[in-house]
Design an enzyme around this catalytic site. Structure first.
Site, PDB file in Angstrom:
ATOM      1  N   ASP A   1       0.854  -1.189   0.000  1.00  0.00           N
ATOM      2  CA  ASP A   1       0.000   0.000   0.000  1.00  0.00           C
ATOM      3  C   ASP A   1       0.887   1.236   0.000  1.00  0.00           C
ATOM      4  O   ASP A   1       2.120   1.133  -0.053  1.00  0.00           O
ATOM      5  CB  ASP A   1      -0.958   0.005   1.201  1.00  0.00           C
ATOM      6  CG  ASP A   1      -2.330   0.548   0.824  1.00  0.00           C
ATOM      7  OD1 ASP A   1      -2.403   1.741   0.476  1.00  0.00           O
ATOM      8  OD2 ASP A   1      -3.312  -0.215   0.871  1.00  0.00           O
TER       9      ASP A   1
ATOM     10  N   HIS B   1      -2.965   3.165  -4.587  1.00  0.00           N
ATOM     11  CA  HIS B   1      -2.366   2.697  -3.329  1.00  0.00           C
ATOM     12  C   HIS B   1      -0.936   2.201  -3.556  1.00  0.00           C
ATOM     13  O   HIS B   1      -0.548   1.134  -3.073  1.00  0.00           O
ATOM     14  CB  HIS B   1      -3.227   1.605  -2.703  1.00  0.00           C
ATOM     15  CG  HIS B   1      -4.503   2.117  -2.100  1.00  0.00           C
ATOM     16  ND1 HIS B   1      -4.534   2.853  -0.938  1.00  0.00           N
ATOM     17  CD2 HIS B   1      -5.790   2.008  -2.503  1.00  0.00           C
ATOM     18  CE1 HIS B   1      -5.789   3.177  -0.646  1.00  0.00           C
ATOM     19  NE2 HIS B   1      -6.567   2.687  -1.586  1.00  0.00           N
TER      20      HIS B   1
ATOM     21  N   GLU C   1      -9.894   2.760  -5.311  1.00  0.00           N
ATOM     22  CA  GLU C   1      -9.483   4.103  -4.894  1.00  0.00           C
ATOM     23  C   GLU C   1      -8.273   4.608  -5.671  1.00  0.00           C
ATOM     24  O   GLU C   1      -7.241   4.954  -5.096  1.00  0.00           O
ATOM     25  CB  GLU C   1      -9.209   4.118  -3.388  1.00  0.00           C
ATOM     26  CG  GLU C   1     -10.455   3.854  -2.582  1.00  0.00           C
ATOM     27  CD  GLU C   1     -10.237   3.936  -1.081  1.00  0.00           C
ATOM     28  OE1 GLU C   1     -11.200   4.260  -0.366  1.00  0.00           O
ATOM     29  OE2 GLU C   1      -9.109   3.671  -0.625  1.00  0.00           O
TER      30      GLU C   1
END
Length: 535
Positions: A162, A233, A309
């Site tokens: 991440d 990410h 995202e």
């Protein structure tokens, strides 16, 4: 009590072909807990435990028979079924069966006569553990595999990369761990908190660590699904290898591993170099996570690519990204992300693997063989199932265990929705309106633990338990119907289970509220009423 089996120095263990994992597990757990050798003995010995396969049962189903003067017999439809039957045997022996050494030497432990026939509702009964935000050392991961096994959970979704850290050794790209596995400091609490932990935080798993984790999981009939996040990410990877980022709109050489939380704008550049780099990463990942480590029908070989995202602003401003879109004939940035996902779906499929990603991978179209982790409520899973994709239901509103367990002021670092033990127990993974064909696409369900506000294993324990026990029952048990689940009966049964968790050393949230050392006074969280962000 009329005992079907008594555990003492005379107890023997007979294991039929194909039951070796359970045989080894029983000797290492019950043998240690009671100080017994459990030596091999004849199949029909009095007070023996017998393990055998029975192809009349489903692969993960079992029949546990405890008969006076005959001992205990566990029949499983497959090796996993025998193992889940052994977990039930351990539960019946009481909390001391969960200890690592006998606390009352010489005490005889018995189980009354009974027959239990059981099997799981879902193939996929998962737990996602985020080790990128806060690293969990290998010993802690192995401990969580044991906790999963004790609750008959069989899929460990291992979130390894991440913005805040890269946790897996990739030999051809050593800077991923040299630079990407640690950050200089860490936000303490929600990203709005003014508090910082100013010491460096980091860690990673060597390739041998990963092999050990996968083998340990396989001995417990748990499949490990690695997650390598693309194309969002990804700041930790870009910090290690700046050429992976959108260098025409940002100076990526100035990026470091991110030290706070939220949705990060720095995403991978859609270049051939990026594709080749991550193909190299996945080549090593596939070797470390073999498809046949645990041969579950329909569950083997999954690789999670994240896909959630991914802000598109850098792509919109990037001449290189816009040129790539024109070259590929793509209408917009959403289609560019879909192209990215499809590339790796094709690449993984060619190697006998299956791609799975968060439900954003549906945007812009999805390759036919890909599966979806539905986190933004039920909508993504519904759309995926109706389009013919397999689905794992893990809606944040129900089973994100990083969300607070109570609305009281003592709840540590309150994040997101209030989701009580009862809320999780009443969770229903399959929408009632699903047709039989759509239901067939629901592989199962999963609880997720995002660790932004979980700085160590004690905090992970607090957020996970006892709610993970409620989730495990939902994932395993088909009856009663969701609206008819008897929470009062579950609470009564939890009284005994708290004793097992105590014996295992689990720092769960007590029913009456957090203990003083479990609180985090003055550390801001993010209590909300509306939908929260993913992480």
């Amino acid at each position: 009590m009329r005992c079907g089996v008594v555990f003492d120095d005379a107890t023997t263990l007979w294991a039929g072909p194909g039951t070796g994992t359970t045989e080894r597990w029983l000797r290492s757990t019950l043998g240690a807990a009671f100080g017994l050798a459990l030596p091999p003995g004849p199949e029909g010995a009095r007070d023996s435990v017998r393990l055998l396969l029975d192809d009349t049962l489903e692969p993960e189903a079992y029949r546990l028979s405890v008969v006076a003067n005959r001992g205990a017999e566990i029949r499983g439809g497959g090796p996993a079924g025998v193992f889940w039957g052994a977990q039930t045997l351990r539960q019946l022996l009481g909390r001391h069966a969960f200890r690592r050494a006998p606390v009352r030497p010489g005490i005889r432990y018995g189980i009354p006569h009974q027959i239990i026939e059981d099997g799981p509702r879902f193939r996929w009964r998962g737990l996602m553990l985020d080790v990128a935000r806060h690293f969990m050392p290998k010993e802690g991961v192995l401990r969580y595999l044991d906790l999963m096994a004790a609750h008959k959970l069989n899929v460990f979704h291992f979130h390894l990369t991440d913005d805040q850290g890269w946790r897996i050794e990739i030999k051809r790209y050593p800077r991923l761990t040299e630079a990407g596995s640690w950050r200089a400091r860490t936000k303490f609490g929600h990203r709005a908190s003014p508090l910082w932990d100013e010491k460096p935080h980091g860690g990673f798993y060597t390739q041998d660590d990963i092999r050990e984790i996968v083998a340990y999981a396989a001995e417990r009939h748990i499949a490990v699904v690695p997650e390598i996040d693309v194309p969002g990410h990804s700041q930790a990877a870009i910090a290690a290898y700046p050429e992976l980022g959108n260098t025409d709109v940002i100076d990526t050489t100035r990026l470091s591993v991110w030290d706070t939380w939220g949705i990060n704008p720095n995403v991978l550049a859609p270049t051939d170099n990026t594709l080749r780099f991550y193909e190299g990463v996945f080549e090593e990942v596939l070797e470390l996570f073999p498809a046949d480590a645990v041969p579950f029908p329909g569950l083997s070989g999954f690789v999670h690519i994240g896909g959630d995202e991914c802000p598109k602003d850098q792509w919109r401003r990037s001449p290189a990204a816009q040129a790539r879109m024109k070259e590929l004939g793509l209408a917009d940035e959403e289609a560019l992300q879909s192209w990215f996902v499809r590339h790796f779906d094709t690449w993984l499929s060619a190697r006998g693997r299956r791609l799975i990603g968060w439900d954003e991978i549906l945007e812009g179209g999805l390759a036919p063989g890909a599966a979806v982790s539905s986190w933004r409520g039920y909508a993504g899973g519904t759309a995926a199932a109706r389009a013919g994709h397999d689905v794992v239901m893990c809606p944040e509103q129900q089973v994100y265990l990083d969300h607070r367990q109570d609305g009281g002021p003592d709840e540590p670092v309150p994040i997101g929705y209030v989701r009580t033990l009862e809320d999780v127990y009443r969770f229903e993974p399959v929408p009632q309106e699903f047709t039989p064909e759509e239901r067939a696409h629901v592989l199962g369900t999963q609880a997720n633990l995002w660790t932004e506000v979980m700085e160590d294993h004690a905090r992970v324990d607090y957020q996970a338990f006892p709610r993970l026990a409620a989730f495990a029952e939902v994932a395993w048990s088909a009856l009663p119907a969701p609206g008819e689940r008897d929470f009062a009966d579950f609470e009564r049964r939890m009284e005994a289970h708290y004793g097992r968790l105590d014996a295992l050393g689990v720092g769960y949230r007590p029913p009456e509220g957090p203990r003083p050392w479990q609180r985090r006074p003055g550390v801001l969280g993010r209590p909300i009423d509306g939908p929260p962000p993913h992480r």
